[in-house]
Design an enzyme around this catalytic site. Structure first.
Site, PDB file in Angstrom:
ATOM      1  N   CYS A 113       0.796  -1.327   0.663  1.00  0.00           N
ATOM      2  CA  CYS A 113      -0.147   0.188  -0.519  1.00  0.00           C
ATOM      3  C   CYS A 113       0.922   1.684  -0.090  1.00  0.00           C
ATOM      4  O   CYS A 113       0.097   2.786   0.038  1.00  0.00           O
ATOM      5  CB  CYS A 113      -1.393  -0.094   0.937  1.00  0.00           C
ATOM      6  SG  CYS A 113      -1.880  -1.514   1.523  1.00  0.00           S
ATOM      7  N   HIS A 249      -3.237   7.097   2.578  1.00  0.00           N
ATOM      8  CA  HIS A 249      -3.482   5.671   2.041  1.00  0.00           C
ATOM      9  C   HIS A 249      -4.616   5.863   2.686  1.00  0.00           C
ATOM     10  O   HIS A 249      -5.482   4.641   3.557  1.00  0.00           O
ATOM     11  CB  HIS A 249      -2.350   4.270   2.317  1.00  0.00           C
ATOM     12  CG  HIS A 249      -3.323   3.691   1.728  1.00  0.00           C
ATOM     13  ND1 HIS A 249      -3.703   2.825   0.834  1.00  0.00           N
ATOM     14  CD2 HIS A 249      -2.765   2.073   2.753  1.00  0.00           C
ATOM     15  CE1 HIS A 249      -4.261   1.777   0.920  1.00  0.00           C
ATOM     16  NE2 HIS A 249      -3.778   0.760   1.808  1.00  0.00           N
ATOM     17  N   ASN A 279     -10.683  -0.166   0.173  1.00  0.00           N
ATOM     18  CA  ASN A 279      -8.204   0.063  -0.039  1.00  0.00           C
ATOM     19  C   ASN A 279      -8.483  -0.510  -1.064  1.00  0.00           C
ATOM     20  O   ASN A 279      -8.312  -1.883  -1.788  1.00  0.00           O
ATOM     21  CB  ASN A 279      -8.274  -1.222   1.336  1.00  0.00           C
ATOM     22  CG  ASN A 279      -7.012  -0.448   1.557  1.00  0.00           C
ATOM     23  OD1 ASN A 279      -6.108  -0.676   0.420  1.00  0.00           O
ATOM     24  ND2 ASN A 279      -6.573  -1.130   2.020  1.00  0.00           N
TER      25      ASN A 279
HETATM   26  O1  UT7 Z   1      -3.817  -1.280   3.457  1.00  0.00           O
HETATM   27  C1  UT7 Z   1      -3.169  -1.621   4.852  1.00  0.00           C
HETATM   28  C2  UT7 Z   1      -3.561  -3.050   4.350  1.00  0.00           C
HETATM   29  N1  UT7 Z   1      -4.759  -3.182   5.965  1.00  0.00           N
HETATM   30  C3  UT7 Z   1      -5.357  -2.116   7.079  1.00  0.00           C
HETATM   31  O2  UT7 Z   1      -4.755  -0.889   6.833  1.00  0.00           O
HETATM   32  C4  UT7 Z   1      -6.612  -3.411   7.371  1.00  0.00           C
HETATM   33  C5  UT7 Z   1      -6.172  -2.438   9.146  1.00  0.00           C
HETATM   34  N2  UT7 Z   1      -7.240  -2.958   9.920  1.00  0.00           N
HETATM   35  C6  UT7 Z   1      -8.185  -2.997  10.424  1.00  0.00           C
HETATM   36  O3  UT7 Z   1      -9.279  -2.295   9.135  1.00  0.00           O
HETATM   37  C7  UT7 Z   1      -9.761  -3.400  11.172  1.00  0.00           C
HETATM   38  O4  UT7 Z   1      -8.390  -4.582  11.868  1.00  0.00           O
HETATM   39  C8  UT7 Z   1     -10.378  -4.451  10.350  1.00  0.00           C
HETATM   40  C9  UT7 Z   1     -11.616  -3.986   9.994  1.00  0.00           C
HETATM   41  C10 UT7 Z   1      -9.895  -5.234   9.238  1.00  0.00           C
HETATM   42  C11 UT7 Z   1     -11.631  -4.782  11.321  1.00  0.00           C
HETATM   43  O5  UT7 Z   1     -11.622  -4.433  12.615  1.00  0.00           O
HETATM   44  P1  UT7 Z   1     -11.282  -4.653  14.225  1.00  0.00           P
HETATM   45  O6  UT7 Z   1     -11.618  -3.270  14.993  1.00  0.00           O
HETATM   46  O7  UT7 Z   1     -10.145  -4.557  13.838  1.00  0.00           O
HETATM   47  O8  UT7 Z   1     -11.938  -5.982  14.750  1.00  0.00           O
HETATM   48  P2  UT7 Z   1     -11.641  -7.167  14.801  1.00  0.00           P
HETATM   49  O9  UT7 Z   1     -10.530  -7.829  13.864  1.00  0.00           O
HETATM   50  O10 UT7 Z   1     -10.240  -7.006  16.076  1.00  0.00           O
HETATM   51  O11 UT7 Z   1     -12.585  -7.918  15.264  1.00  0.00           O
HETATM   52  C12 UT7 Z   1     -13.464  -7.779  15.887  1.00  0.00           C
HETATM   53  C13 UT7 Z   1     -14.830  -8.467  15.850  1.00  0.00           C
HETATM   54  C14 UT7 Z   1     -14.372  -9.620  15.760  1.00  0.00           C
HETATM   55  O12 UT7 Z   1     -15.991 -10.392  17.054  1.00  0.00           O
HETATM   56  P3  UT7 Z   1     -15.259 -11.807  18.692  1.00  0.00           P
HETATM   57  O13 UT7 Z   1     -14.261 -12.154  17.850  1.00  0.00           O
HETATM   58  O14 UT7 Z   1     -14.862 -10.523  18.752  1.00  0.00           O
HETATM   59  O15 UT7 Z   1     -17.059 -12.005  18.342  1.00  0.00           O
HETATM   60  C15 UT7 Z   1     -14.693 -10.327  14.550  1.00  0.00           C
HETATM   61  O16 UT7 Z   1     -15.210 -11.562  13.937  1.00  0.00           O
HETATM   62  O17 UT7 Z   1     -15.596  -7.903  14.970  1.00  0.00           O
HETATM   63  C16 UT7 Z   1     -15.700  -9.428  13.444  1.00  0.00           C
HETATM   64  N3  UT7 Z   1     -15.944  -9.093  12.656  1.00  0.00           N
HETATM   65  C17 UT7 Z   1     -16.547  -8.195  11.704  1.00  0.00           C
HETATM   66  N4  UT7 Z   1     -18.026  -8.373  12.384  1.00  0.00           N
HETATM   67  C18 UT7 Z   1     -18.926  -8.530  11.296  1.00  0.00           C
HETATM   68  C19 UT7 Z   1     -14.096  -8.695  12.072  1.00  0.00           C
HETATM   69  N5  UT7 Z   1     -14.719  -8.939  10.440  1.00  0.00           N
HETATM   70  C20 UT7 Z   1     -16.285  -8.731  10.699  1.00  0.00           C
HETATM   71  C21 UT7 Z   1     -17.549  -8.202   9.433  1.00  0.00           C
HETATM   72  N6  UT7 Z   1     -18.262  -8.121  10.117  1.00  0.00           N
HETATM   73  N7  UT7 Z   1     -16.868  -8.197   8.210  1.00  0.00           N
END
Ligand code: UT7
Length: 328
Positions: A113, A249, A279
């Protein structure tokens, strides 16, 4: 002796996929995706589109805006993690041929990225050393083809597209400072297997979709965006509050909001288009730049910061006065 950006272009596929579309097959919702990322929809390449075809479409517009003929281009640089071919030929060679840049060299560059920031710096070097040989710096991705569409933790984030800038030598010096950095200790935070690195059994690993430890990348991204912006402002002798626009980004709108808060800057200082693009990795900064140019939001004389961060881990940025002294 300096360099300047003399034209920009971008291309986004016509097909869009909304959060509601994703919620039909995934355990997710528009509410969750928007509140955690700021994304409502993303563009997805059609079967006839590829990283090379989108790059060429964006580059054509950039050349037109710069008033540069394809045969005058000296170098084509494509930053991408999703090239048309697994290794060779480079996507840049396909673009060079499609555009008729018959006097240009061409190569791909992979810095995830942060790729466009790296491409811009490579372009600046070539352009500064080769007056009269404009460079096409392109960031382009077809992430939809390396995404696991059953993984709600990754597929909701990504979109396809391409952006391009023409970089030319300028007889006049203008502000342009860059900072490129990497931290390979975080390589396992976001990766895609299928290269020549063998697995535990010594056999090559098959191609696989991208894997991401979202929370680790999120934390890294906030720190990287703030550090790079502060570092560039310091190098230019500018107070961050005096920067006219920051093109970060577009990884996740929440990352940008968090950095605005940490730096005590109004969110309006940051260009935001993630709601409709998702993204797009290496394409995100040049697409944003082109949209801001074409809407009239980015005006000559504005001091801007571009900042990329992503897999590698890679991060970096550029501070410049738009579009540079002596521009057309
Ligand atoms: O371009 C450079 C590369 N990428 C990035 O910059 C991405 C950086 N990271 C992020 O944007 C975020 O970490 C995400 C958007 C990918 C995820 O958000 P988060 O707040 O970090 O969620 P998490 O992975 O900590 O998960 C929290 C909860 C989990 O459920 P439990 O275990 O607490 O029950 C996940 O299973 O949210 C759940 N979850 C979802 N729920 C509904 C994760 N993705 C989803 C989803 N819909 N799409």
């Amino acid at each position: 002796m300096g360099t300047r950006i003399t034209g920009t272009g971008s291309y986004l596929p016509a097909k869009t996929v909304t959060n509601d579309d994703l919620a039909k097959t995934l355990d997710t919702s528009d509410e969750w995706i928007f509140s955690h990322t700021g994304i409502r929809s993303r563009h997805i390449a059609g079967p006839e589109e590829s990283t090379a075809s989108m790059s060429a479409a964006a580059a054509r517009l950039a050349l037109e805006a710069a008033g540069v003929k394809p045969e005058d281009v000296g170098m084509v640089v494509v930053a991408t993690s999703t090239p048309d071919y697994a290794t060779f030929p480079s996507t840049a060679c396909l673009v060079q041929n499609e555009l008729g840049c018959r006097n240009a060299g061409a190569f791909d560059l992979q810095a995830a990225c942060a790729g466009f920031i790296y491409a811009l710096e490579a372009a600046r070097g070539f352009a500064a050393l080769n007056p009269g040989r404009p460079v096409l710096a392109i960031g382009a991705e077809t992430l939809s083809r390396v995404t696991d569409w059953s993984d709600r933790g990754t597929c909701i984030l990504f979109g396809d597209g391409a952006g391009a800038a023409v970089v030319e030598h300028s007889p006049e010096e203008s502000l342009w400072k860059s900072f490129l950095h990497a931290d390979g200790s975080g390589a396992h935070f976001i990766y895609r297997e299928g290269g020549t690195r063998p697995g535990a059994d010594g056999k090559p690993l098959p191609f696989a979709p991208l894997v991401m430890k979202g929370r680790n990348v999120y934390n890294f991204a906030i720190k990287a965006l703030e550090d790079v912006t502060r570092r560039l402002c310091e190098a230019a002798g500018s107070d961050p509050a005096s920067i006219d626009r920051i093109f970060a980004h577009q990884a996740n709108g929440r990352i940008i909001e968090a950095v605005a808060r940490r730096m005590d800057l109004p969110l309006s200082k940051f260009f935001l288009n993630i709601e409709t693009t998702g993204n797009t990795s290496a394409a995100s900064i040049p697409v944003a730049l082109d949209q801001a140019v074409r809407s009239g939001e980015l005006k000559p004389g504005m001091r801007i910061v571009l900042c990329g961060f992503g897999a590698g881990l890679t991060f970096g940025g550029t501070i410049l006065d738009w579009p540079g002294a002596g521009a057309r």
